[in-house]
Enzyme design. Structure first.
Site, PDB file in Angstrom:
ATOM      1  N   HIS A 161      27.264  17.207 -12.554  1.00 24.33           N
ATOM      2  CA  HIS A 161      28.234  16.125 -12.715  1.00 24.33           C
ATOM      3  C   HIS A 161      27.524  14.827 -13.085  1.00 24.33           C
ATOM      4  CE1 HIS A 161      27.010  16.181  -8.465  1.00 24.33           C
ATOM      5  NE2 HIS A 161      27.321  14.889  -8.393  1.00 24.33           N
ATOM      6  N   HIS A 163      27.821  10.589 -12.916  1.00 25.38           N
ATOM      7  CA  HIS A 163      28.454   9.462 -12.233  1.00 25.38           C
ATOM      8  C   HIS A 163      28.651   8.313 -13.222  1.00 25.38           C
ATOM      9  CE1 HIS A 163      27.602  10.755  -7.957  1.00 25.38           C
ATOM     10  NE2 HIS A 163      26.728  11.504  -8.613  1.00 25.38           N
TER      11      HIS A 163
END
Length: 209
Positions: A161, A163
């Protein structure tokens, strides 16, 4: 256009470097290569970890316990701000700043190096679009794009992922921003560069491309 023909055209876009699958097979009959191209994400259905396990990317039970996989399957709550066929953007449940968001792929990959380049490219292509919306909504003009890859780098959820963290002048979010940096050492740097280039030369050809 017949379904097999549509699949052949789709394959030519997804895999332009490979031969197109035959378009003269039965309507519901797929070749092994077609199945590989159009197979669904292993995160799409609870308990279906066959694809990830076959490639060595996913440990037993990892899909069932991964919080991002559960969000993708609508088994866990999340504040979704964007979604397409490849990735999703949600608000971080423990934000470092208002608007702190996460871009996550819908298919489970535990680390950045395990994530296929096309998936990373799709995620990166959404960064300008998403970050611009997030900055406008939070009245910021800056943001950090962060990837915590590995436990020592602060990765807590082992599902790739990105940010997006909105920033304001003087928010002092990162203590290291006030640290004085030391100058680079030429003698140490030359050996480091040689070592990095050796690693690059030994990398698989598809990674180089």
């Amino acid at each position: 256009m017949s379904p097999p023909r549509r699949l052949a055209v789709l394959h030519s876009h997804l895999r332009p470097d490979g031969p197109a699958p035959p378009a003269d097979r039965g309507e519901n009959e797929l070749t092994p290569r077609q199945e590989a191209v159009v197979s669904t994400s292993p995160c799409a259905a609870a308990g279906d970890d066959s694809r990830g396990a076959a490639t060595g990317r996913v440990a037993d039970g990892e899909l069932e316990t991964c919080v991002f996989c559960r969000i993708i399957r609508d088994e866990a709550p999340a504040f979704k701000v964007y979604e397409d066929d490849v990735c999703m953007c949600i608000l971080d449940s423990h934000p470092l700043a208002p608007g702190h968001s996460l871009i996550i792929p819908k298919c489970h990959f535990s680390s950045l190096e395990a994530t296929p380049p096309p998936v990373i490219a799709a995620m990166c292509s959404k960064v300008p679009f998403l970050s611009n919306a997030i900055m406008k909504a939070t009245h910021c003009d800056s943001f950090n794009l962060v990837v915590n890859n590995g436990a020592a780098a602060g990765q807590v959820i082992f599902h790739t992922h990105f940010h997006i963290i909105p920033r304001r002048s003087g928010d002092k979010l990162w203590p290291t921003e006030s640290f004085r940096r030391s100058s680079i050492e030429p003698n140490e740097t030359s050996s480091l560069i040689i070592c990095i280039k050796e690693q690059l030369d030994s990398s698989p050809g598809d990674c180089k491309n």
